[in-house]
Design an enzyme around this catalytic site. Structure first.
Site, mmCIF file in Angstrom:
data_model
loop_
_atom_site.group_PDB
_atom_site.id
_atom_site.type_symbol
_atom_site.label_atom_id
_atom_site.label_comp_id
_atom_site.label_asym_id
_atom_site.label_seq_id
_atom_site.Cartn_x
_atom_site.Cartn_y
_atom_site.Cartn_z
ATOM 1 C CE LYS A 129 38.999 47.954 28.462
ATOM 2 N NZ LYS A 129 38.901 46.730 27.730
ATOM 3 C CE LYS A 168 33.214 48.778 33.924
ATOM 4 N NZ LYS A 168 33.774 47.514 34.405
ATOM 5 C CB THR A 222 37.335 48.001 32.553
ATOM 6 O OG1 THR A 222 37.928 47.043 31.676
ATOM 7 C CG2 THR A 222 37.372 49.378 31.893
HETATM 8 P P1 NAD Z 1 31.396 39.206 35.379
HETATM 9 O O1 NAD Z 1 30.222 39.924 35.953
HETATM 10 O O2 NAD Z 1 31.179 37.968 34.577
HETATM 11 O O3 NAD Z 1 32.419 38.816 36.581
HETATM 12 C C1 NAD Z 1 32.619 39.597 37.732
HETATM 13 C C2 NAD Z 1 32.661 38.633 38.918
HETATM 14 O O4 NAD Z 1 32.972 39.372 40.109
HETATM 15 C C3 NAD Z 1 31.309 37.931 39.180
HETATM 16 O O5 NAD Z 1 31.485 36.537 39.104
HETATM 17 C C4 NAD Z 1 30.934 38.400 40.579
HETATM 18 O O6 NAD Z 1 30.263 37.402 41.355
HETATM 19 C C5 NAD Z 1 32.278 38.737 41.174
HETATM 20 N N1 NAD Z 1 32.202 39.640 42.311
HETATM 21 C C6 NAD Z 1 31.495 40.794 42.422
HETATM 22 N N2 NAD Z 1 31.695 41.352 43.635
HETATM 23 C C7 NAD Z 1 32.538 40.535 44.294
HETATM 24 C C8 NAD Z 1 33.120 40.568 45.594
HETATM 25 N N3 NAD Z 1 32.865 41.564 46.455
HETATM 26 N N4 NAD Z 1 33.939 39.556 45.943
HETATM 27 C C9 NAD Z 1 34.202 38.535 45.085
HETATM 28 N N5 NAD Z 1 33.695 38.450 43.836
HETATM 29 C C10 NAD Z 1 32.866 39.439 43.453
HETATM 30 O O7 NAD Z 1 32.199 40.284 34.547
HETATM 31 P P2 NAD Z 1 33.346 40.030 33.448
HETATM 32 O O8 NAD Z 1 32.746 40.040 32.088
HETATM 33 O O9 NAD Z 1 34.188 38.873 33.885
HETATM 34 O O10 NAD Z 1 34.169 41.389 33.563
HETATM 35 C C11 NAD Z 1 35.073 41.628 34.626
HETATM 36 C C12 NAD Z 1 35.825 42.928 34.348
HETATM 37 O O11 NAD Z 1 36.522 42.808 33.110
HETATM 38 C C13 NAD Z 1 34.914 44.153 34.225
HETATM 39 O O12 NAD Z 1 35.553 45.245 34.862
HETATM 40 C C14 NAD Z 1 34.794 44.361 32.717
HETATM 41 O O13 NAD Z 1 34.545 45.711 32.375
HETATM 42 C C15 NAD Z 1 36.165 43.906 32.259
HETATM 43 N N6 NAD Z 1 36.221 43.437 30.862
HETATM 44 C C16 NAD Z 1 35.272 42.574 30.397
HETATM 45 C C17 NAD Z 1 35.340 42.143 29.075
HETATM 46 C C18 NAD Z 1 34.317 41.175 28.517
HETATM 47 O O14 NAD Z 1 34.264 41.009 27.296
HETATM 48 N N7 NAD Z 1 33.498 40.530 29.353
HETATM 49 C C19 NAD Z 1 36.370 42.591 28.239
HETATM 50 C C20 NAD Z 1 37.345 43.441 28.761
HETATM 51 C C21 NAD Z 1 37.260 43.861 30.081
#
Ligand code: NAD
Length: 290
Positions: free
Chosen positions: A162, A237, A87
């Site tokens: 979204k 966010k 997102t």
């Molecule tokens: P998260 O923080 O668990 O995962 C993000 C991952 O990205 C981490 O493991 C981090 O190490 C990795 N990362 C960061 N920078 C990086 C780079 N330069 N290279 C490689 N890896 C890198 O977050 P999440 O909960 O998995 O969410 C991910 C996305 O999905 C976000 O944009 C969030 O808004 C969206 N989202 C999350 C949810 C939820 O319920 N968690 C629901 C819908 C959408």
């Protein structure tokens, strides 16, 4: 299909595992997270992208997406598709799509709803922006990771869908919670309140499917001490992304603005961090007008 998967956190980890379990060849990269079952450790974003038919990113925000995409695009082969499921702000989605298209690579912005539960179960909903050809390439992968994929339009349309959806969600959750708190003070039983509103014109997903009152309606995070679920921080966010987009597009969103301010206070000044976004109910219930 050969898939590169960058960002294997709470969402990306189970999504990549589901693709591998479905028989796709998945090479993954993350700065910190462990490799999910069945995913090969590519050691770098570029290595995960080389030779991939589709590269999927699932990253925290637009700035990180832009920097990762700048590494990925030169490493990808022409005709491959870069599919971002994070997102992020609409401008970042469009900028990455332009960069990819200039290099002969298809681009999709494909944010999801459904949370970690949906990612694990493979029942996410994808809201997708980008060309019809790129959507057709990724459709089989959406089928594995999700239950539904809607092609919303050109680049940025997925992110637009979204944040508009989540702005409605934030506003209706606040409205539902403040109405419960008012009902309490008027001496109205919460179960009666649910019975009436859930079948009357005040009904919404927030009330009917995710009731913020413990012990009432369907099972929801309220029944688990407001453990997320969908964390208030993530709602904040998404509301901020909606406000950023509204400013850029000169759209009047007074309730979106108010909901953003309330969630900011809840998360940054009160006890909202790490709690489900429906914990607005105990917040309102413990306060008066002052
Ligand atoms: P998260 O923080 O668990 O995962 C993000 C991952 O990205 C981490 O493991 C981090 O190490 C990795 N990362 C960061 N920078 C990086 C780079 N330069 N290279 C490689 N890896 C890198 O977050 P999440 O909960 O998995 O969410 C991910 C996305 O999905 C976000 O944009 C969030 O808004 C969206 N989202 C999350 C949810 C939820 O319920 N968690 C629901 C819908 C959408």
């Amino acid at each position: 299909m050969k898939i590169g998967f960058i960002g294997l956190g709470n969402m990306g980890g189970p999504m990549a595992a589901n693709l591998a379990a479905a028989g796709h060849e998945v090479a993954g990269f993350d700065l910190h997270a462990p490799m999910p079952a069945g995913v090969q450790d590519a050691r770098s974003a570029e290595a995960a992208a080389t030779d991939a038919d589709v590269v999927i990113t699932m990253l925290p925000n637009g700035a990180i997406l832009r920097s990762v995409a700048a590494q990925l695009v030169p490493a990808m082969r022409a005709g491959a598709v870069l599919c971002d499921c994070s997102t992020v702000d609409v401008d970042s989605a469009r900028a990455v799509a332009e960069q990819a298209q200039a290099a002969g690579i298809g681009a999709l912005d494909a944010p999801v709803s459904g949370g970690v539960g949906g990612a694990t179960a493979g029942t996410l909903t994808f809201m997708v922006g980008g060309s019809a050809a790129a959507f057709a390439t990724a459709a089989a992968l959406f089928d594995v990771m999700g239950a539904k994929a809607v092609h919303c339009g050109d680049a940025g349309a997925g992110q637009a869908a979204k944040i508009c959806n989540n702005m409605i969600l934030g506003v209706t959750m606040i409205a539902t919670c403040e109405a419960f708190a008012l009902a309490d003070k008027l001496g109205l039983d919460r179960q009666k309140m649910f019975d009436v509103v859930s079948t009357s014109s005040g009904y919404s997903w927030s009330m009917n499917a995710y009731c913020p009152a413990p012990g009432i309606g369907p099972q929801s995070p309220a029944d688990n001490d407001y453990k997320p679920g969908f964390a208030a921080d993530l709602m904040l966010k998404d509301l901020r992304l909606a406000q950023q987009a509204a400013e850029g597009a000169d759209a009047d969103t007074p309730l979106g603005t108010a909901a953003t301010a309330l969630y900011a206070r809840f998360v940054e000044e009160e006890d909202g961090t790490g709690r489900d976004f429906s914990a607005m109910l105990p917040r309102f219930a413990s306060r008066g007008r002052g």
